[in-house]
Scaffold this active site. Sequence first.
Site, PDB file in Angstrom:
ATOM      1  CE  LYS A 226     -73.600 -27.899-100.971  1.00 58.47           C
ATOM      2  NZ  LYS A 226     -72.561 -27.997 -99.922  1.00 58.47           N
TER       3      LYS A 226
ATOM      4  CG  ASP B 138     -69.624 -27.773-101.656  1.00 61.35           C
ATOM      5  OD1 ASP B 138     -70.395 -27.430-102.575  1.00 61.35           O
ATOM      6  OD2 ASP B 138     -70.001 -28.369-100.619  1.00 61.35           O
TER       7      ASP B 138
ATOM      8  CG  HIS C 293     -78.001 -28.462 -98.302  1.00 60.95           C
ATOM      9  ND1 HIS C 293     -77.090 -27.827 -97.484  1.00 60.95           N
ATOM     10  CD2 HIS C 293     -77.504 -29.712 -98.484  1.00 60.95           C
ATOM     11  CE1 HIS C 293     -76.102 -28.646 -97.193  1.00 60.95           C
ATOM     12  NE2 HIS C 293     -76.328 -29.802 -97.782  1.00 60.95           N
TER      13      HIS C 293
ATOM     14  CE1 TYR D   2     -72.741 -29.178 -95.198  1.00 61.92           C
ATOM     15  CE2 TYR D   2     -71.069 -28.120 -96.537  1.00 61.92           C
ATOM     16  CZ  TYR D   2     -72.095 -29.031 -96.396  1.00 61.92           C
ATOM     17  OH  TYR D   2     -72.477 -29.801 -97.474  1.00 61.92           O
TER      18      TYR D   2
HETATM   19  N1  LIG Z   1     -74.933 -31.436-100.790  1.00 65.62           N
HETATM   20  C1  LIG Z   1     -74.911 -32.287 -99.791  1.00 65.62           C
HETATM   21  O1  LIG Z   1     -75.948 -32.696 -99.268  1.00 65.62           O
HETATM   22  C2  LIG Z   1     -73.610 -32.768 -99.276  1.00 65.62           C
HETATM   23  C3  LIG Z   1     -72.467 -32.119 -99.643  1.00 65.62           C
HETATM   24  N2  LIG Z   1     -71.245 -32.549 -99.182  1.00 65.62           N
HETATM   25  C4  LIG Z   1     -70.055 -31.786 -99.603  1.00 65.62           C
HETATM   26  O2  LIG Z   1     -69.093 -32.713-100.112  1.00 65.62           O
HETATM   27  C5  LIG Z   1     -67.895 -32.597 -99.377  1.00 65.62           C
HETATM   28  C6  LIG Z   1     -67.147 -33.927 -99.329  1.00 65.62           C
HETATM   29  O3  LIG Z   1     -67.912 -34.932 -98.718  1.00 65.62           O
HETATM   30  P1  LIG Z   1     -67.652 -35.466 -97.242  1.00 65.62           P
HETATM   31  O4  LIG Z   1     -68.914 -36.104 -96.801  1.00 65.62           O
HETATM   32  O5  LIG Z   1     -67.056 -34.401 -96.420  1.00 65.62           O
HETATM   33  O6  LIG Z   1     -66.627 -36.652 -97.389  1.00 65.62           O
HETATM   34  P2  LIG Z   1     -65.379 -37.071 -98.284  1.00 65.62           P
HETATM   35  O7  LIG Z   1     -65.816 -38.258 -99.039  1.00 65.62           O
HETATM   36  O8  LIG Z   1     -64.786 -35.902 -98.984  1.00 65.62           O
HETATM   37  O9  LIG Z   1     -64.387 -37.570 -97.161  1.00 65.62           O
HETATM   38  C7  LIG Z   1     -63.805 -36.698 -96.243  1.00 65.62           C
HETATM   39  C8  LIG Z   1     -62.996 -37.532 -95.259  1.00 65.62           C
HETATM   40  O10 LIG Z   1     -61.925 -38.180 -95.932  1.00 65.62           O
HETATM   41  C9  LIG Z   1     -60.673 -37.798 -95.339  1.00 65.62           C
HETATM   42  N3  LIG Z   1     -59.737 -37.629 -96.457  1.00 65.62           N
HETATM   43  C10 LIG Z   1     -59.579 -36.551 -97.263  1.00 65.62           C
HETATM   44  N4  LIG Z   1     -58.686 -36.796 -98.228  1.00 65.62           N
HETATM   45  C11 LIG Z   1     -58.242 -38.061 -98.032  1.00 65.62           C
HETATM   46  C12 LIG Z   1     -57.316 -38.880 -98.706  1.00 65.62           C
HETATM   47  N5  LIG Z   1     -56.660 -38.448 -99.787  1.00 65.62           N
HETATM   48  N6  LIG Z   1     -57.100 -40.133 -98.227  1.00 65.62           N
HETATM   49  C13 LIG Z   1     -57.782 -40.576 -97.145  1.00 65.62           C
HETATM   50  N7  LIG Z   1     -58.677 -39.849 -96.463  1.00 65.62           N
HETATM   51  C14 LIG Z   1     -58.912 -38.592 -96.905  1.00 65.62           C
HETATM   52  C15 LIG Z   1     -60.965 -36.526 -94.567  1.00 65.62           C
HETATM   53  O11 LIG Z   1     -60.125 -36.424 -93.446  1.00 65.62           O
HETATM   54  P3  LIG Z   1     -59.279 -35.105 -93.040  1.00 65.62           P
HETATM   55  O12 LIG Z   1     -60.170 -33.918 -93.156  1.00 65.62           O
HETATM   56  O13 LIG Z   1     -58.918 -35.429 -91.638  1.00 65.62           O
HETATM   57  O14 LIG Z   1     -58.123 -35.098 -93.977  1.00 65.62           O
HETATM   58  C16 LIG Z   1     -62.385 -36.778 -94.120  1.00 65.62           C
HETATM   59  O15 LIG Z   1     -62.388 -37.643 -93.018  1.00 65.62           O
HETATM   60  C17 LIG Z   1     -68.380 -32.097 -98.019  1.00 65.62           C
HETATM   61  O16 LIG Z   1     -67.324 -31.648 -97.203  1.00 65.62           O
HETATM   62  C18 LIG Z   1     -69.378 -31.062 -98.448  1.00 65.62           C
HETATM   63  O17 LIG Z   1     -68.715 -29.883 -98.860  1.00 65.62           O
HETATM   64  C19 LIG Z   1     -71.150 -33.682 -98.418  1.00 65.62           C
HETATM   65  C20 LIG Z   1     -72.273 -34.358 -98.013  1.00 65.62           C
HETATM   66  C21 LIG Z   1     -73.597 -33.945 -98.393  1.00 65.62           C
HETATM   67  O1  LIG Z   2     -74.312 -31.434 -96.849  1.00 62.01           O
HETATM   68  C1  LIG Z   2     -74.661 -32.120 -95.921  1.00 62.01           C
HETATM   69  C2  LIG Z   2     -73.859 -32.471 -94.794  1.00 62.01           C
HETATM   70  O2  LIG Z   2     -74.473 -32.046 -93.617  1.00 62.01           O
HETATM   71  C3  LIG Z   2     -75.808 -32.422 -93.387  1.00 62.01           C
HETATM   72  C4  LIG Z   2     -75.962 -33.250 -92.167  1.00 62.01           C
HETATM   73  O3  LIG Z   2     -75.384 -32.626 -91.061  1.00 62.01           O
HETATM   74  C5  LIG Z   2     -76.432 -33.126 -94.529  1.00 62.01           C
HETATM   75  O4  LIG Z   2     -77.804 -33.018 -94.410  1.00 62.01           O
HETATM   76  C6  LIG Z   2     -76.050 -32.527 -95.811  1.00 62.01           C
HETATM   77  O5  LIG Z   2     -76.372 -33.330 -96.871  1.00 62.01           O
END
Ligand SMILES: NC(=O)C1=CN([C@@H]2O[C@H](COP(=O)(O)OP(=O)(O)OC[C@H]3O[C@@H](n4cnc5c(N)ncnc54)[C@H](OP(=O)(O)O)[C@@H]3O)[C@@H](O)[C@H]2O)C=CC1
Ligand SMILES: O=C1CO[C@H](CO)[C@@H](O)[C@@H]1O
Length: 317
Positions: free
Chosen positions: A77, A43, A110, A48
């Site tokens: 996105k 993803d 997005h 990003y």
């Molecule tokens: N469409 C949108 O608007 C959005 C899309 N997204 C997408 O969703 C993805 C995931 O969401 P995100 O907000 O990054 O957060 P997550 O809920 O996936 O959490 C990520 C965090 O959890 C840690 N982590 C990963 N695996 C574990 C585990 N098994 N146990 C404990 N900690 C863990 C990671 O650390 P480390 O990397 O140090 O392991 C990082 O700090 C994003 O990366 C993005 O691709 C996210 C937000 C908005």
């Molecule tokens: O995917 C996402 C993560 O990054 C952005 C913020 O920096 C958010 O807006 C978005 O939802």
Amino acid sequence: MKNLIFKNGDKLPIIGLGTWKSKPGEVAQAVFWAIEAGYRHIDCAAVYQNENEVGAGIAKAIAEGLVKREELFVTSKLWNNAHKKEQVLPALEKSLADLKLDYVDLYLIHWPISFKAGVGFPGGREDYLTYEEVPISETWKAMQELKEKGLAKHIGVSNFNQNKLKEILELGGQSPEMNQVEMQPYLPQEGLVEFCIEHGILMTAYSPLGSPDSRADKHADDPKLLVDPVVKEIADKHKVGAGQVLIAWSIARDIAVIPKSVHQERIIGNLASANINLDDHDMMELRDIGINHRFIDGSFFTGENSPYESSDLFDQA
Ligand SMILES: NC(=O)C1=CN([C@@H]2O[C@H](COP(=O)(O)OP(=O)(O)OC[C@H]3O[C@@H](n4cnc5c(N)ncnc54)[C@H](OP(=O)(O)O)[C@@H]3O)[C@@H](O)[C@H]2O)C=CC1
Ligand SMILES: O=C1CO[C@H](CO)[C@@H](O)[C@@H]1O
């Protein structure tokens, strides 16, 4: 591993690797480790600012024979500053160039809100465009053209509530094939899930672990999903980690899930969540967890410095 199936039969592997906040210097390695471990779904997003390095990780995995392009499912996105019809194709072309791909498997709008060209993050009201200035229908029509050109195999949206989805569905023609939203046990999105099932829209859960790395500084008082006692109890029962329970929860609901990690051990462990079978009792405990919380609340795009309201983004409780 379970797949979600698009209407034309294409498959979306239910677990994907998230890449938001994965630093450019780390993400190529993380993507490579993920593909090596068996991930086939990545993803990404232009905002990003790491698609070039994600693309390097993908290219390395393909060059080393770990995987063929057609075995991967790559999502990107369209950022909020490129919603006008003439901006949509160039935005995808930039992502494709960075990702070093000829097509993406899925391209998403997005957020259902628009910024002026060149605005990465708005500083004030003057940086936004209103729905009158860029109707969602204009952006969606341009998205459909990307699909017709074969540059995006599937098209969809992200952060769309039921009203915004209805606006697109009422246009007729191609409906969104995916809605990617925050979803975790504190925000199960039951109404939106039901609506999407009814309209044949697949769903992806973002921030499935509560996005701890985006919360640490400004949101110290947020509830902590990864140490929630209910999640912990279920994790202990299955002898797995709390993060794995949260990923397994999405899989049990037939919703794709995209945990982010840049650590090899977690990348591997998160994928292994596919082997955890939560039983009805576990699912009931998670349903009754007793906390409602949205970690990514969109407040950075709403309020007095924006023409948009929270109700433009999220279904109201
Ligand atoms: N469409 C949108 O608007 C959005 C899309 N997204 C997408 O969703 C993805 C995931 O969401 P995100 O907000 O990054 O957060 P997550 O809920 O996936 O959490 C990520 C965090 O959890 C840690 N982590 C990963 N695996 C574990 C585990 N098994 N146990 C404990 N900690 C863990 C990671 O650390 P480390 O990397 O140090 O392991 C990082 O700090 C994003 O990366 C993005 O691709 C996210 C937000 C908005
Ligand atoms: O995917 C996402 C993560 O990054 C952005 C913020 O920096 C958010 O807006 C978005 O939802």
